[in-house]
Design a protein around this motif. Structure first.
Motif, mmCIF file in Angstrom:
data_model
loop_
_atom_site.group_PDB
_atom_site.id
_atom_site.type_symbol
_atom_site.label_atom_id
_atom_site.label_comp_id
_atom_site.label_asym_id
_atom_site.label_seq_id
_atom_site.Cartn_x
_atom_site.Cartn_y
_atom_site.Cartn_z
ATOM 1 N N GLU A 1 8.188 28.741 2.762
ATOM 2 C CA GLU A 1 9.299 27.910 2.290
ATOM 3 C C GLU A 1 9.068 27.490 0.843
ATOM 4 O O GLU A 1 7.952 27.127 0.464
ATOM 5 C CB GLU A 1 9.415 26.678 3.183
ATOM 6 C CG GLU A 1 10.596 25.788 2.873
ATOM 7 C CD GLU A 1 10.711 24.636 3.855
ATOM 8 O OE1 GLU A 1 11.726 23.934 3.827
ATOM 9 O OE2 GLU A 1 9.765 24.443 4.651
ATOM 10 N N ILE A 2 10.129 27.570 0.046
ATOM 11 C CA ILE A 2 10.047 27.127 -1.338
ATOM 12 C C ILE A 2 10.214 25.609 -1.381
ATOM 13 O O ILE A 2 11.248 25.084 -0.972
ATOM 14 C CB ILE A 2 11.137 27.779 -2.203
ATOM 15 C CG1 ILE A 2 10.969 29.299 -2.211
ATOM 16 C CG2 ILE A 2 11.085 27.233 -3.634
ATOM 17 C CD1 ILE A 2 12.095 30.026 -2.902
ATOM 18 N N ILE A 3 9.195 24.919 -1.877
ATOM 19 C CA ILE A 3 9.239 23.462 -2.028
ATOM 20 C C ILE A 3 8.677 23.119 -3.399
ATOM 21 O O ILE A 3 7.509 23.413 -3.690
ATOM 22 C CB ILE A 3 8.431 22.744 -0.928
ATOM 23 C CG1 ILE A 3 9.001 23.078 0.460
ATOM 24 C CG2 ILE A 3 8.433 21.245 -1.158
ATOM 25 C CD1 ILE A 3 8.211 22.478 1.607
ATOM 26 N N ASP A 4 9.511 22.492 -4.239
ATOM 27 C CA ASP A 4 9.079 22.092 -5.580
ATOM 28 C C ASP A 4 8.479 23.265 -6.348
ATOM 29 O O ASP A 4 7.418 23.153 -6.983
ATOM 30 C CB ASP A 4 8.056 20.950 -5.497
ATOM 31 C CG ASP A 4 8.661 19.676 -4.912
ATOM 32 O OD1 ASP A 4 9.880 19.481 -5.096
ATOM 33 O OD2 ASP A 4 7.929 18.913 -4.270
ATOM 34 N N ASN A 5 9.146 24.411 -6.264
ATOM 35 C CA ASN A 5 8.742 25.603 -7.013
ATOM 36 C C ASN A 5 7.372 26.139 -6.592
ATOM 37 O O ASN A 5 6.714 26.848 -7.347
ATOM 38 C CB ASN A 5 8.744 25.339 -8.521
ATOM 39 C CG ASN A 5 8.913 26.621 -9.311
ATOM 40 O OD1 ASN A 5 9.596 27.537 -8.887
ATOM 41 N ND2 ASN A 5 8.294 26.684 -10.476
ATOM 42 N N LYS A 6 6.929 25.789 -5.389
ATOM 43 C CA LYS A 6 5.710 26.339 -4.821
ATOM 44 C C LYS A 6 6.057 26.988 -3.484
ATOM 45 O O LYS A 6 7.101 26.700 -2.905
ATOM 46 C CB LYS A 6 4.655 25.250 -4.626
ATOM 47 C CG LYS A 6 4.193 24.596 -5.918
ATOM 48 C CD LYS A 6 3.152 23.523 -5.645
ATOM 49 C CE LYS A 6 2.693 22.859 -6.932
ATOM 50 N NZ LYS A 6 1.677 21.802 -6.674
ATOM 51 N N LEU A 7 5.171 27.829 -3.009
ATOM 52 C CA LEU A 7 5.416 28.497 -1.740
ATOM 53 C C LEU A 7 4.522 27.877 -0.671
ATOM 54 O O LEU A 7 3.297 28.016 -0.704
ATOM 55 C CB LEU A 7 5.123 29.993 -1.856
ATOM 56 C CG LEU A 7 5.683 30.874 -0.739
ATOM 57 C CD1 LEU A 7 7.195 30.775 -0.667
ATOM 58 C CD2 LEU A 7 5.268 32.316 -0.935
ATOM 59 N N LYS A 8 5.138 27.155 0.275
ATOM 60 C CA LYS A 8 4.396 26.544 1.366
ATOM 61 C C LYS A 8 4.329 27.514 2.540
ATOM 62 O O LYS A 8 5.354 27.976 3.042
ATOM 63 C CB LYS A 8 5.061 25.243 1.814
ATOM 64 C CG LYS A 8 4.300 24.539 2.932
ATOM 65 C CD LYS A 8 4.995 23.257 3.365
ATOM 66 C CE LYS A 8 4.231 22.570 4.495
ATOM 67 N NZ LYS A 8 4.918 21.341 4.956
ATOM 68 N N ILE A 9 3.115 27.822 2.963
ATOM 69 C CA ILE A 9 2.888 28.740 4.071
ATOM 70 C C ILE A 9 2.504 27.925 5.306
ATOM 71 O O ILE A 9 1.568 27.130 5.271
ATOM 72 C CB ILE A 9 1.757 29.734 3.743
ATOM 73 C CG1 ILE A 9 2.033 30.471 2.426
ATOM 74 C CG2 ILE A 9 1.566 30.724 4.887
ATOM 75 C CD1 ILE A 9 3.270 31.312 2.436
ATOM 76 N N THR A 10 3.236 28.138 6.412
ATOM 77 C CA THR A 10 2.947 27.412 7.651
ATOM 78 C C THR A 10 2.768 28.406 8.790
ATOM 79 O O THR A 10 3.737 28.804 9.455
ATOM 80 C CB THR A 10 4.070 26.421 7.992
ATOM 81 O OG1 THR A 10 4.328 25.567 6.874
ATOM 82 C CG2 THR A 10 3.693 25.563 9.189
ATOM 83 N N PRO A 11 1.529 28.854 9.048
ATOM 84 C CA PRO A 11 1.293 29.739 10.194
ATOM 85 C C PRO A 11 1.514 28.972 11.499
ATOM 86 O O PRO A 11 1.194 27.783 11.588
ATOM 87 C CB PRO A 11 -0.178 30.135 10.031
ATOM 88 C CG PRO A 11 -0.535 29.766 8.617
ATOM 89 C CD PRO A 11 0.319 28.590 8.277
ATOM 90 N N ASP A 12 2.060 29.636 12.501
ATOM 91 C CA ASP A 12 2.268 28.988 13.789
ATOM 92 C C ASP A 12 0.927 28.525 14.375
ATOM 93 O O ASP A 12 -0.016 29.308 14.507
ATOM 94 C CB ASP A 12 2.928 29.961 14.777
ATOM 95 C CG ASP A 12 4.377 30.257 14.403
ATOM 96 O OD1 ASP A 12 4.860 29.687 13.411
ATOM 97 O OD2 ASP A 12 5.015 31.073 15.107
ATOM 98 N N GLY A 13 0.859 27.225 14.713
ATOM 99 C CA GLY A 13 -0.327 26.686 15.347
ATOM 100 C C GLY A 13 -1.537 26.550 14.449
ATOM 101 O O GLY A 13 -2.650 26.345 14.935
ATOM 102 N N ALA A 14 -1.334 26.669 13.130
ATOM 103 C CA ALA A 14 -2.463 26.549 12.205
ATOM 104 C C ALA A 14 -2.093 25.604 11.058
ATOM 105 O O ALA A 14 -0.944 25.172 10.931
ATOM 106 C CB ALA A 14 -2.862 27.917 11.659
ATOM 107 N N VAL A 15 -3.063 25.313 10.215
ATOM 108 C CA VAL A 15 -2.867 24.356 9.130
ATOM 109 C C VAL A 15 -2.046 24.990 8.000
ATOM 110 O O VAL A 15 -2.369 26.088 7.539
ATOM 111 C CB VAL A 15 -4.232 23.892 8.575
ATOM 112 C CG1 VAL A 15 -4.039 22.928 7.410
ATOM 113 C CG2 VAL A 15 -5.049 23.245 9.681
#
Length: 260
Positions: free
Chosen positions: A110-124
Motif C-alpha cells: 500500500e502506498i502511504i506518504d509516498n512509501k510502500l508499506k508491505i503487510t504479509p499475512d500473519g507477519a510484521v
C-alpha cells in the motif's frame, strides 16, 4: 396533455441516460488514474537496508543488488509476484516477510506518504523507501550490476520434457557470473523451466524413480519465479546451460552475464 406527458417522459429518460453515462465514465477515469499511479509507483528501485535493493516492475519485483550476506537470498530472486489492485493505492499478491528476507506468502502493498508499506499475512508489516540503483556487484552477497558483460540474451521456448541446451565460453579472470531465466513483462509469462549448469559437458536429468539431476549448479524454483545461478570466480571454460520443461510448456528469457 398526453403529448406533454410523453415529452416529460422522454426528457426524464434522456437525463437519466446522461447521468448514468457520466457515472460510468467517471468510474473508468478513477480506475485508470489508480492504475496509472500503480504503474508509476510499482517501478524503480527500493532499498531494503543492509545494502540490498529490489527493482519493482509491473506486477512483480526482484532483488537487483545485494549487501550483507543473507542465507537463501540471492540477486534475481523474487521479492513480490502477481500483485493485483484491490483498492485505492492498495494491491495484493505474494510478498516477502521479515523485512524482505523471509518466505514468499500472500500479503498486501500500500502506498502511504509516498512509501510502500508491505503487510504479509500473519507477519510484521514493514516499509521500504525509494532508492538509486547501485551499479556495482554488491557486497559480500555478490550479484551482477549494470557494468556486467552479457554473454547470452535469448528467448527460449519448449514443451514438457524438452531440454534446451546452450553453451557459453567463460574467459579467465571473471569475478562473478550470473545465469538467469525470467519472464518479460507484457510479452510472455511462462518461466516454468528448471535451470541446470555443468562445466565441460551437458547436465542430465531423470524423473524416475525420483526427479534428480547431474549438474554443477541448479535452480528449481516453484511456479513462475526467476531461476538464478550465481557463481563466484568461475573457472574459465565452456559452460553448458540447460532449461528443462519439468512438467509443462515454458517460455523464458535466458540471460548470462559476467563481471571481471
Amino acid at each position: 396533455m398526453r403529448n406533454r406527458y410523453n415529452l416529460i417522459n422522454v426528457l426524464a429518460t434522456c437525463m437519466l441516460a446522461i447521468i448514468l453515462m457520466s457515472t460510468f465514465s467517471g468510474c473508468k477515469k478513477i480506475s485508470e488514474t489508480i492504475e496509472e499511479v500503480w504503474e508509476g509507483y510499482w517501478a524503480g528501485v527500493f532499498d531494503l537496508g543492509e545494502g540490498w535493493q529490489v527493482e519493482l516492475n509491473g506486477d512483480r519485483a526482484t532483488y537487483v543488488t545485494s549487501g550483507t550476506t543473507k542465507v537463501g537470498t540471492n540477486v534475481g530472486d523474487s521479492f513480490a509476484i502477481g500483485m493485483e489492485l484491490i483498492g485505492n493505492n492498495k494491491w495484493r499478491g505474494y510478498i516477502r516477510e521479515k523485512n524482505g528476507f523471509g518466505f514468499l506468502g500472500l500479503g498486501t502493498a500500500e502506498i502511504i506518504d509516498n512509501k510502500l508499506k508491505i503487510t504479509p499475512d500473519g507477519a510484521v508489516p514493514y516499509t521500504i523507501n525509494k532508492g538509486v540503483k547501485s551499479t556495482g556487484t554488491g557486497g559480500t552477497g555478490g550479484g551482477i550490476g549494470s557494468t556486467a558483460q552479457v554473454l547470452l540474451d535469448q528467448k527460449v521456448e519448449g514443451e514438457k520434457g524438452d531440454q534446451r541446451i546452450f553453451k557459453v565460453t567463460v574467459p579467465t579472470g571473471v569475478k562473478q557470473m550470473e545465469i538467469k531465466t525470467t519472464e518479460v513483462a507484457g510479452v510472455y509469462y511462462f518461466n516454468l523451466a528448471d535451470l541446470f549448469v555443468k562445466r565441460g559437458s551437458d547436465p542430465t536429468v531423470k524423473l524416475t524413480p525420483q526427479y534428480s539431476w547431474i549438474a554443477d549448479w541448479h535452480s528449481v524454483e516453484s511456479n513462475r519465479a526467476d531461476e538464478v545461478i550465481s557463481i563466484t570466480n568461475p573457472p574459465a571454460g565452456v559452460y553448458h546451460i540447460m532449461l528443462y520443461g519439468y512438467n509443462s510448456y515454458f517460455i523464458s528469457q535466458l540471460v548470462v552475464k559476467i563481471v571481471k
